[in-house]
Enzyme design. Structure first.
Site, mmCIF file in Angstrom:
data_model
loop_
_atom_site.group_PDB
_atom_site.id
_atom_site.type_symbol
_atom_site.label_atom_id
_atom_site.label_comp_id
_atom_site.label_asym_id
_atom_site.label_seq_id
_atom_site.Cartn_x
_atom_site.Cartn_y
_atom_site.Cartn_z
ATOM 1 N N THR A 1 0.823 -1.201 0.000
ATOM 2 C CA THR A 1 0.000 0.000 0.000
ATOM 3 C C THR A 1 0.865 1.263 0.000
ATOM 4 O OG1 THR A 1 -1.663 -1.221 1.243
ATOM 5 C CG2 THR A 1 -1.881 1.179 1.210
ATOM 6 N N GLU B 1 -2.714 -4.660 14.917
ATOM 7 C CA GLU B 1 -3.597 -4.471 13.783
ATOM 8 C C GLU B 1 -4.998 -4.978 14.071
ATOM 9 O OE1 GLU B 1 -2.972 -5.055 8.960
ATOM 10 O OE2 GLU B 1 -1.956 -6.356 10.372
ATOM 11 N N ASN C 1 -11.331 -13.357 4.809
ATOM 12 C CA ASN C 1 -12.325 -13.839 5.764
ATOM 13 C C ASN C 1 -12.376 -15.364 5.822
ATOM 14 O OD1 ASN C 1 -12.751 -11.130 6.045
ATOM 15 N ND2 ASN C 1 -14.988 -11.267 5.978
#
Lengths: 375, 388, 375, 388
Positions: free
Chosen positions: B164, B247, B372
């Site tokens: 990122t 996180e 997920n």
């Protein structure tokens, strides 16, 4: 890419259908890396003139147009095999908008002069009309209210005219003192201005503003206009559904392929049961959609009533819109990170599904319409 | 005042007073045009704000005061974040703040702390994260980027991805393989590397929202001094897992879902959707999904407030949060009719709402930070203790 | 059975809560094979008098009753640990109906004589009142309309009075000329007849028909009656939610246990990823429910407004009703064939969930109520 | 008329005429009080109707005329079934008709055909199915009930379960293990056994609906002549799989979902639910799920009409059908408020509707005939060809 649909397992195609399908498969193979799709994104008119000419040469633009007007007068039975491939190949072309929606409106109109003059040009790919009917977001009403015609002059606005940038003329519904009428208006008519909405798939919707625009030929008067519009829109919904079927089918094929190759934790991720069951559910959705498409095209090629067609069109558009969104969204998830890049093709399928699912009434709107018609 | 006095001051403040103070600062200093940015902003957009925060001493609210942080307790930290989210304050390139700093404070050598922490606080070092590789996504421990020891240096070769904002960073913290034998988790080392080191190439990746939020980073015989290792050679996996702890609660915060819901509400009001009972029903269902998530989130936050540790069970928040957020954006799209298929947004009294953009932007939340599916594997094993 | 909830991982209980919870755990251990639950099914009054006495001896019936009336005046904070265990143990007892609903209505009434006289008997387990308030299926209205009181005589019908067969008296809401009032009526009052609906869990609802029944003591007049009823019902909803939390938690524990043991295809079925992910989703549902229960009991023990309580009660009842049904239904599926037998205990959890989820307003009804209160 | 002429007569009839004929027969002969039975009926309830059908010659609509069946073509067969379902005709103990008969016609010896088929047609032999065992549900091939050869007999020992209506049957067709070595599928044999053979005990199982629909069947040194084998020793798995073909389209028929929907409609009309836009939306969604399933079902039926075979892909119908049915019953329960928790039903103009009973009765449809999880495994492997 392997065809995982049940077509080859359980359906029987006519010889003619096989021929048409084969030519459509060959046609989209030219766009195998989706280069044309990418090249035309976000650039006016959002599609490929050369592709359009090739489709005309294949005779596809005349599928729904009788022979007397230069078409080949076949039905959805044959047409849908092309539409599915156009969806699979993400072919950038206003096929449904022009060769289904506009063609249907013109064919069903009662102005023989217009038909004799304009339809052959449409079939030849030389003239692209677009239907300008919608006046509000989410509306499915065929009654013109916000665009009026007084003394042969049009005023008001139309929205969500697909691929308007490439159109040569518009078929505009307008409220006269007697009711809704349909007129041809050339794109360069004085007083007509067009704003564009960029669609997520890279194409454009036009917003047409009419400021005392002189009408062209009348396509249909009050006796016919609303029913012609309704029939054209329902035909368009069926066609868009078939295209959505192609979109979802290919998205699933790509995903099955990718998960069969992609290795994580020392195994192809397609071997993990949770992912397998997910893909099975998507597969079922795609085959349920295919079943409804097949049932609906048979009904549209037959003698059903306008109300029966309307219900069937809503049934198929609701299912295919939902299924295509669900499949393409899940396809992104099953691809993982790579699915969220513009480089990967799978995202283009999601975006095409988002456009087609929301055009001509989305799933919620069509379920509501179905309920009104049936309950 | 000493640092500790400042800290005492913040933590001792009345909650509402603290909230007002933070809010007022945002109103005065945060650029209006950057509120509720639909994409992750680049340095040329948000860099000034980073420096404003740095100057104010508010860049690192969670760091202890002795290292130059605000040293907020868990309760004040939540308020601090909450105010920012409500006001639509954009995320800065904050990897140095949320990840590298806390890591160095815990595992860094004194030299590393002295060198890196002030430069983070000053906005001099902007970081990106080099974990994922094309072949190592969910299965991160299978990473292949190698670091071979040659005297006082490693020679690094390999290919990182999903990095990122790498194009805005000048530093990368990364995992490399220093041992190919044995368990794959045991041959990994944690390195800090300047991005201008010869042999490093950054190539932006365009995401589905058509933004260059991510990048690939290529390493071609890159020479890195051994002093760049944090936590010792082959201990990188342990270090990375420790970072996960920081996180976890971040990723479990319902903010994404809440933010999406507030956009939906603005749109619903402006378009008149609250007159439609079907919309109201769907909206309420989602609202309750978020309210109930918030109740769960606060239960976890209580653990932090007590000074406890949060374990694998926090994955449940990430799953619920991200999937709810996606459902919110999907309702937004469905309620927007044709606008669900166009790039541009619907003008509301409260700014532009972009239904299609929201649907697209919410896709990666269920993928990154451990998909997920991986989170569910973790819960099955670590919490339900199901057999393997 | 292992506790897989996050309570021990992330929550902190007070010493008192631990003591109460331990005694509740020991209490339901007596019913470990659910023998009492099975013995009382489909047999009037649907619950166990001995169990009731034991609960009285443990002081549980006086949780919500102030010390001045013989209770112990604790809050939901302590009570909920008992309710969760009652749900886990499927204890056949009208605990919520009597010790929460009826107790709350009496405590909040303004008839001191009744309170001094009757509440100690309730606490001692010697006297069981039930609240008769509901007049239509699906109704949550606290305004009496179909049961009227004229000249001290009641006429009309009340529905869905839980465990009416074991009640000694009813607290009946009735419309006088001035508005809703609350009266005590003994079960053997002349003119009162009761029909019973068998519930799926084996208990009974009573349908009360009043034919010129002389009222007993007035519990509350028009100034208070509706707000007392509303408070009692919302307290009952929270209590039922805590019981549902127990039901879903144990159903999931049983299922995790079973799938960890049951071998098919040479592996425990709990090792299959699709089943693991399913159970994880159920687990998340249960912990989301637990979080809302914990948040709600704190609110109910605090100073929230009646409207705030109503919204919170609807929030928790909607979540717990939905989650309990989803978990227990999926639990049957995860058990396979054995789950569909009456012999297996898991089915009893489904049926208890079906009863509690549909009592006092189901999930749909409470979402609608929440929307009305909040939006 | 010869048998073939009768067949020609039925198949040659106009569809509507045929439909009317069947309907009229039901109206005249099927007992009113047995319409739309909420549970699977026992012989003492439905036996008379079985014999009525037998006498009429309508017991075995799918059997070829040469074996005494109606020999209906696929189209007429669908109409025949459809009329029965619409009228609420209950299912008979039909395992002999739908399973044993077709199996013997295909795989039985001439002696077996001559012996068994007439007795099925006469209602003399009523069958039950002995496949599942306590340890072998989804993993059927792991069955342990053993048959050990001793001269002209097998000695059978073991324990079958989920044997539907065993208490009403006098015959069982069953799978037994005749070889414990090698692949588990290869040591299985298909046997036909009279239930009054010494050593057999039937113990009813009460199901969640509190009905004794199933039973366990215990085998304790049961002597079975070797002539009872169908298809040869150790060929039982092949035979059982062939039978699956017959069952597959049956289990894929949307009738369960349609039936549940018609009950929901009756309830909705009588309670006034169609005035509630939220109910209408949910109802429409389910209605479309069923309409769309029906479109898929007809597509499969076309295959049969063409004389084709249906493969593993038909599992998709079972999954969609059963899960839709469950959602219908769940809406029924939710719309019934407190009635969702009681045994008794809601009186409608069209009979009693029992929401709670429907929810419970719809549970096993996703379990039996291969659970939906197993169906998904099959589709993943056989149709999507995903890696294992």
């Amino acid at each position: 890419m392997e065809d995982i649909s049940l077509q080859s397992r359980i359906d029987v195609l006519s010889e003619q259908q096989v021929l048409i399908q084969d030519s459509a498969v060959a046609f989209i193979a030219q766009n195998d890396e989706l280069k044309k799709t990418r090249d035309n994104r976000f650039v006016q008119p959002g599609f490929d003139q050369q592709t359009w000419q090739e489709m005309a040469e294949l005779g596809w633009l005349g599928f729904l147009i009788p022979e007397q007007y230069g078409g080949i007068g076949l039905g959805f039975d044959d047409l849908h095999t092309v539409l599915i491939q156009l969806g699979k190949g993400l072919v950038p072309a206003p096929f449904v908008a022009t060769a289904v929606l506009a063609a249907s409106a013109l064919v069903n109109g009662d102005n023989e002069v217009v038909k004799k003059d304009r339809l052959p040009a449409l079939v030849a790919g030389e003239w692209k009309p677009a239907l300008a009917w919608q006046e509000a977001r989410g509306s499915m009403s065929v009654k013109a209210e916000l665009v009026s015609v007084v003394d042969g002059k049009l005023s008001g606005k139309k929205m969500f005219v697909p691929d308007a940038g490439g159109a040569d003329a518009f078929i505009v519904s307008a409220a006269s003192a007697e009711g809704t009428e349909l007129y041809l208006v050339n794109k360069d008519a004085a007083g007509l201005s067009i704003d564009y909405d960029q669609r997520v798939d890279g194409g454009f919707y036009g917003q047409l503003s009419f400021d005392q625009v002189a009408v062209g030929d009348k396509v249909a008067g009050v006796a016919l206009a609303e029913q012609i519009l309704a029939a054209a829109l329902d035909a368009g919904r069926v066609a868009a559904s078939a295209e959505l079927l192609g979109v979802m089918t290919r998205a699933l094929e790509i995903t099955v392929d990718y998960t069969s190759q992609r290795v994580q934790f020392d195994k192809p991720i397609g071997s993990f049961q949770a992912l397998q069951h997910k893909m099975v559910d998507l597969f079922i959705l795609s085959e349920i959609s295919r079943s409804v498409v097949l049932q609906t095209i048979a009904l549209f090629d037959g003698e059903a009533s306008a109300e029966g067609r309307a219900a069937a069109a809503s049934q198929v558009k609701a299912r295919c819109s939902d299924a295509a969104l669900q499949i393409t969204k899940s396809a992104i998830q099953l691809h993982g990170g790579i699915g969220y890049t513009d480089e990967a093709n799978i995202g283009l399928y999601l975006k095409k599904a988002m456009y087609l699912a929301s055009w001509l009434g989305n799933a919620s709107a069509h379920r509501a319409r179905y309920a009104e018609l049936i309950l | 005042m000493t640092d500790e006095q400042v800290v005492n001051q913040y933590n001792a403040m009345d909650d509402d007073e603290f909230r007002t103070m933070v809010h007022d600062f945002y109103v005065e200093n945060y650029p209006d045009e950057l509120r509720f940015s639909p994409h992750r902003m680049h340095w040329d957009e948000i860099g000034d704000w980073y420096l404003t925060l740095s100057k104010k001493g508010w860049l690192t609210p969670a760091w202890p005061a002795e290292y130059g942080g605000m040293g907020l307790d868990a309760n004040k930290l939540l308020i601090f974040m909450d105010v920012g989210e409500s006001y639509g304050v954009g995320r800065t390139p904050d990897m140095g703040i949320t990840m590298v700093g806390p890591l160095l404070i815990q595992h860094g050598s004194q030299e590393q702390k002295d060198h890196y922490l002030p430069k983070i606080l000053a906005g001099e070092y902007i970081w990106c994260q080099g974990y994922s590789e094309p072949g190592s996504g969910s299965d991160l421990a299978s990473l292949q980027t190698s670091a071979v020891r040659e005297g006082d240096h490693y020679i690094v070769n390999g290919h990182k991805t999903w990095t990122t904002l790498a194009m805005d960073a000048n530093m990368i913290f990364m995992l490399v393989r220093t041992n190919k034998d044995g368990k794959k988790q045991e041959g990994i080392t944690f390195l800090l590397v300047p991005l201008d080191t010869p042999g490093i190439t950054v190539r932006p990746i365009i995401n589905l929202g058509m933004h260059d939020e991510f990048a690939e980073v290529f390493f071609d015989d890159v020479k890195v001094p051994v002093t760049s290792v944090v936590g010792g050679e082959n201990n990188g996996w342990t270090i990375a897992k420790a970072l996960l702890g920081h996180e976890r609660i971040f990723i479990g915060s319902p903010k994404f879902a809440i933010l999406a819901m507030s956009r939906l509400k603005s749109m619903a009001k402006s378009v008149g959707l609250f007159d439609d009972p079907l919309f109201v029903e769907r909206y309420t269902r989602l609202q309750l999904d978020i309210e109930d998530l918030f109740a769960a989130y606060k239960r976890f936050v209580e653990v932090l407030k007590r000074g406890g540790n949060i374990g694998a069970e926090v994955s449940m928040l990430k799953i619920w949060n991200t999937e709810t957020q996606q459902r919110v954006t999907e309702l937004m799209m469905e309620a927007a009719s044709e606008n669900g298929g166009i790039q541009d947004g619907i003008e509301t009294g409260d700014g532009l709402v972009r239904p299609a953009g929201e649907v697209i932007a919410s896709r990666p939340t269920t993928i990154y930070g451990g998909s997920n599916e991986v989170q569910r594997n973790i819960l099955a094993k670590a919490v339900l203790r199901l057999p393997s």
